[in-house]
Scaffold this motif. Structure first.
Motif, mmCIF file in Angstrom:
data_model
loop_
_atom_site.group_PDB
_atom_site.id
_atom_site.type_symbol
_atom_site.label_atom_id
_atom_site.label_comp_id
_atom_site.label_asym_id
_atom_site.label_seq_id
_atom_site.Cartn_x
_atom_site.Cartn_y
_atom_site.Cartn_z
ATOM 1 N N ALA A 113 -42.838 63.637 79.925
ATOM 2 C CA ALA A 113 -42.918 65.048 80.302
ATOM 3 C C ALA A 113 -41.577 65.671 80.652
ATOM 4 C CB ALA A 113 -43.872 65.211 81.481
ATOM 5 N N LEU A 114 -40.616 64.875 81.141
ATOM 6 C CA LEU A 114 -39.399 65.463 81.682
ATOM 7 C C LEU A 114 -38.117 64.996 80.997
ATOM 8 C CD1 LEU A 114 -40.313 65.287 85.477
ATOM 9 C CD2 LEU A 114 -40.330 67.298 84.003
ATOM 10 N N MET A 115 -38.063 63.774 80.548
ATOM 11 C CA MET A 115 -36.834 63.304 79.911
ATOM 12 C C MET A 115 -36.696 63.915 78.526
ATOM 13 S SD MET A 115 -36.645 59.276 80.921
ATOM 14 C CE MET A 115 -36.745 58.732 82.630
ATOM 15 N N PRO A 116 -35.469 64.120 78.069
ATOM 16 C CA PRO A 116 -35.269 64.685 76.716
ATOM 17 C C PRO A 116 -35.925 63.808 75.664
ATOM 18 C CG PRO A 116 -33.226 64.743 77.972
ATOM 19 C CD PRO A 116 -34.198 63.960 78.790
ATOM 20 N N ASP A 117 -36.566 64.444 74.686
ATOM 21 C CA ASP A 117 -37.289 63.686 73.659
ATOM 22 C C ASP A 117 -36.763 63.962 72.250
ATOM 23 O OD1 ASP A 117 -38.163 66.284 73.467
ATOM 24 O OD2 ASP A 117 -40.228 65.734 72.941
ATOM 25 N N HIS A 118 -35.575 64.545 72.140
ATOM 26 C CA HIS A 118 -35.039 64.839 70.810
ATOM 27 C C HIS A 118 -34.555 63.534 70.169
ATOM 28 C CE1 HIS A 118 -31.731 65.127 73.734
ATOM 29 N NE2 HIS A 118 -30.993 64.570 72.789
ATOM 30 N N GLU A 119 -34.674 63.492 68.843
ATOM 31 C CA GLU A 119 -34.259 62.309 68.098
ATOM 32 C C GLU A 119 -32.822 62.472 67.624
ATOM 33 O OE1 GLU A 119 -36.961 61.471 64.989
ATOM 34 O OE2 GLU A 119 -38.727 61.431 66.279
ATOM 35 N N VAL A 120 -32.087 61.357 67.669
ATOM 36 C CA VAL A 120 -30.684 61.367 67.276
ATOM 37 C C VAL A 120 -30.444 60.212 66.329
ATOM 38 C CG1 VAL A 120 -28.295 61.174 68.079
ATOM 39 C CG2 VAL A 120 -29.989 62.395 69.464
ATOM 40 N N SER A 121 -29.692 60.433 65.279
ATOM 41 C CA SER A 121 -29.310 59.361 64.364
ATOM 42 C C SER A 121 -27.811 59.421 64.146
ATOM 43 C CB SER A 121 -30.036 59.501 63.018
ATOM 44 O OG SER A 121 -29.666 60.706 62.385
ATOM 45 N N GLU A 122 -27.209 58.264 63.973
ATOM 46 C CA GLU A 122 -25.783 58.207 63.735
ATOM 47 C C GLU A 122 -25.468 57.080 62.769
ATOM 48 O OE1 GLU A 122 -23.779 57.504 67.394
ATOM 49 O OE2 GLU A 122 -24.783 55.601 67.788
ATOM 50 N N GLU A 123 -24.383 57.223 62.062
ATOM 51 C CA GLU A 123 -23.981 56.221 61.099
ATOM 52 C C GLU A 123 -23.417 55.001 61.814
ATOM 53 O OE1 GLU A 123 -24.422 56.307 57.911
ATOM 54 O OE2 GLU A 123 -25.301 58.327 57.882
ATOM 55 N N ARG A 124 -23.694 53.831 61.241
ATOM 56 C CA ARG A 124 -23.121 52.607 61.786
ATOM 57 C C ARG A 124 -21.631 52.581 61.485
ATOM 58 N NH1 ARG A 124 -26.085 47.106 60.379
ATOM 59 N NH2 ARG A 124 -27.623 48.221 61.649
ATOM 60 N N HIS A 125 -20.842 52.164 62.451
ATOM 61 C CA HIS A 125 -19.404 52.149 62.277
ATOM 62 C C HIS A 125 -18.859 50.781 62.657
ATOM 63 C CE1 HIS A 125 -19.145 52.441 66.667
ATOM 64 N NE2 HIS A 125 -20.071 53.390 66.565
ATOM 65 N N ALA A 126 -17.625 50.555 62.326
ATOM 66 C CA ALA A 126 -16.995 49.270 62.628
ATOM 67 C C ALA A 126 -16.841 49.099 64.132
ATOM 68 C CB ALA A 126 -15.640 49.190 61.935
ATOM 69 N N ILE A 127 -16.899 47.858 64.577
ATOM 70 C CA ILE A 127 -16.802 47.556 66.011
ATOM 71 C C ILE A 127 -15.340 47.552 66.433
ATOM 72 C CG2 ILE A 127 -17.236 45.808 67.760
ATOM 73 C CD1 ILE A 127 -19.645 44.936 66.177
ATOM 74 N N ARG A 128 -15.036 48.343 67.453
ATOM 75 C CA ARG A 128 -13.700 48.357 68.039
ATOM 76 C C ARG A 128 -13.866 48.159 69.531
ATOM 77 N NH1 ARG A 128 -13.827 52.208 64.166
ATOM 78 N NH2 ARG A 128 -14.492 53.775 65.655
ATOM 79 N N THR A 129 -13.238 47.139 70.075
ATOM 80 C CA THR A 129 -13.518 46.667 71.424
ATOM 81 C C THR A 129 -13.390 47.757 72.474
ATOM 82 O OG1 THR A 129 -12.713 44.500 70.776
ATOM 83 C CG2 THR A 129 -12.969 44.919 73.144
ATOM 84 N N GLU A 130 -12.224 48.345 72.602
ATOM 85 C CA GLU A 130 -12.000 49.318 73.662
ATOM 86 C C GLU A 130 -12.805 50.587 73.425
ATOM 87 O OE1 GLU A 130 -10.735 50.963 77.126
ATOM 88 O OE2 GLU A 130 -10.610 48.899 76.414
ATOM 89 N N GLU A 131 -12.845 51.049 72.191
ATOM 90 C CA GLU A 131 -13.609 52.251 71.906
ATOM 91 C C GLU A 131 -15.101 52.012 72.139
ATOM 92 O OE1 GLU A 131 -12.726 53.706 68.074
ATOM 93 O OE2 GLU A 131 -10.597 54.032 68.464
ATOM 94 N N ASP A 132 -15.574 50.815 71.780
ATOM 95 C CA ASP A 132 -16.981 50.503 72.019
ATOM 96 C C ASP A 132 -17.292 50.481 73.504
ATOM 97 O OD1 ASP A 132 -17.547 50.389 69.404
ATOM 98 O OD2 ASP A 132 -17.686 48.210 69.249
ATOM 99 N N ARG A 133 -16.368 49.948 74.303
ATOM 100 C CA ARG A 133 -16.604 49.926 75.739
ATOM 101 C C ARG A 133 -16.708 51.338 76.295
ATOM 102 N NH1 ARG A 133 -14.296 50.461 80.459
ATOM 103 N NH2 ARG A 133 -12.401 51.253 79.493
ATOM 104 N N GLN A 134 -15.787 52.190 75.869
ATOM 105 C CA GLN A 134 -15.827 53.569 76.333
ATOM 106 C C GLN A 134 -17.092 54.279 75.846
ATOM 107 O OE1 GLN A 134 -12.159 55.342 75.064
ATOM 108 N NE2 GLN A 134 -10.873 54.079 76.421
ATOM 109 N N ALA A 135 -17.467 53.958 74.595
ATOM 110 C CA ALA A 135 -18.694 54.572 74.072
ATOM 111 C C ALA A 135 -19.904 54.110 74.857
ATOM 112 C CB ALA A 135 -18.851 54.223 72.592
ATOM 113 N N ALA A 136 -19.927 52.835 75.236
ATOM 114 C CA ALA A 136 -21.048 52.317 76.016
ATOM 115 C C ALA A 136 -21.132 53.000 77.373
ATOM 116 C CB ALA A 136 -20.910 50.798 76.187
ATOM 117 N N VAL A 137 -19.964 53.234 77.999
ATOM 118 C CA VAL A 137 -19.943 53.928 79.282
ATOM 119 C C VAL A 137 -20.486 55.341 79.123
ATOM 120 C CG1 VAL A 137 -18.443 54.832 81.096
ATOM 121 C CG2 VAL A 137 -18.067 52.520 80.193
#
Length: 356
Positions: A113-137
């Motif tokens: 009822a309250l949390m956003p319910d929109h769907e999101v899709s994104e392309e898979r990209h190469a793993i980059r350690t520092e950028e992935d950490r920041q993205a996870a945050v």
């Protein structure tokens, strides 16, 4: 001649074949149009949903309180009647149900009822350690923001209260398990007391049994001498020490090395507690000399030292070494040489301790 629209191979347009201009892959249909909920367009509906979620979390808190009150307020030591036990069990069950259902349904209703319910899709990209950490945050921050927990203190506070109280019933139950049994499971009342051997007595009246009373084909349910006189813990002691006593033709017995003196003229005694899950082995077939556990049909061969011949039990029934005293009464010459009942963590260690 003939209608090829039914999908016959003669119709060239029926299926895509090699060499034709067929589509090699499915086209991406995209995401369906997003449909707004009532709580997304009406602030009053959102506030109403927020109150509903808080009420559900409050129900969880009330359920936990019901469990704790019924657990501590109803004293079974003072009044251990069946009615009191049933009342406590009912309240404990209802309290646990409300506590768990309140949290579960509250979180589900909050998400729907309250949390956003929109769907999101994104392309898979190469793993980059520092950028992935920041993205996870950033993802974690986005999740916290989307839950709305910062701007909905009513939901946050009731959720924290429900979650904080929910483990208390489990802690209370664990605390009621009592002290560690240590090696108590390895010993029974059959052990000699002050050098005096325990007589085998009938269950439940405690009458001593003479060897002459046991005829071929008969079976006795047996308890140790003195069990009925225990001031407390009688049921626990009986649960470990209860025995089946039978007499066979000595020629029918297969006796392993070291057990030559464990029977008396074909009279043998074995634990009545099944080595599967501890049910009472109470059925004796005189013709086949089989003992049967009625719970899961584990079958033991009495002529082969109660070896398992059928069913889920993994161990033979422990044998009680017996003899007769000067008056002709059957006595236990020692305790069981192994722990009785089903397996447990330290059973092998206890068995070594007994035989050391």
């Amino acid at each position: 001649m003939g209608n090829h629209s039914d999908g016959s191979p003669n119709h060239s347009g029926t299926v895509a074949t090699a060499g034709q201009n067929a589509v090699e892959k499915f086209q991406d249909p995209g995401l369906p149009p997003h449909r707004l909920r009532l709580a997304d367009t009406d602030p009053r509906a959102a506030k109403r949903a927020e109150r509903q979620v808080a009420i559900l979390f409050g129900i969880s808190v009330i359920g936990t309180v019901i469990f704790l009150v019924s657990y501590f307020a109803i004293d079974l030591h003072t009044d251990g009647s069946i009615a009191t036990i049933r009342t406590q069990n009912l309240l404990l069950g209802l309290g646990t149900a409300f506590a768990m259902l309140g949290i579960g349904t509250g979180i589900v209703h909050w998400a729907k009822a309250l949390m956003p319910d929109h769907e999101v899709s994104e392309e898979r990209h190469a793993i980059r350690t520092e950028e992935d950490r920041q993205a996870a945050v950033r993802i974690v921050d986005d999740i916290v923001e989307e839950t709305g927990i910062k701007r909905r203190p009513l939901i946050r506070n009731t959720l924290l209260g429900a979650v904080a109280l929910a483990p208390l019933p489990a802690l209370a139950v664990f605390g009621d398990l009592g002290p560690r049994p240590d090696d108590k499971l390895a010993h029974t009342m059959w052990a000699p007391q002050d050098g005096k051997l325990k007589r085998l007595t009938r269950d439940p009246d405690g009458t001593p049994i003479k060897a002459s009373d046991v005829t071929i084909g008969s079976a006795f349910h047996v308890i140790p001498e003195g069990l009925n006189e225990l001031p407390e813990g009688k049921l626990s002691a009986k649960a470990k020490a209860v025995v089946l006593l039978m007499r066979l033709n000595p020629e029918d017995l297969t006796i392993s090395k070291g057990r030559e003196t464990w029977n008396y003229n074909g009279i043998v005694a074995y634990s009545k507690i099944c080595t599967h899950v501890g049910c009472p082995v109470a059925l004796y077939e005189q013709q086949t000399h089989h003992l049967l556990c009625p719970c899961h049909q584990s079958t033991f061969d009495l002529t082969k030292e109660c070896k398992v011949i059928f069913g889920p039990a993994s161990r033979p029934l422990p044998q009680l070494p017996i003899s007769v005293d000067a008056e002709g009464y059957l006595v236990a010459t020692s305790d069981f040489k192994e722990p009785v009942g089903p397996s447990y963590w330290e059973r092998d260690e206890h068995e070594r301790l007994i035989n050391s």
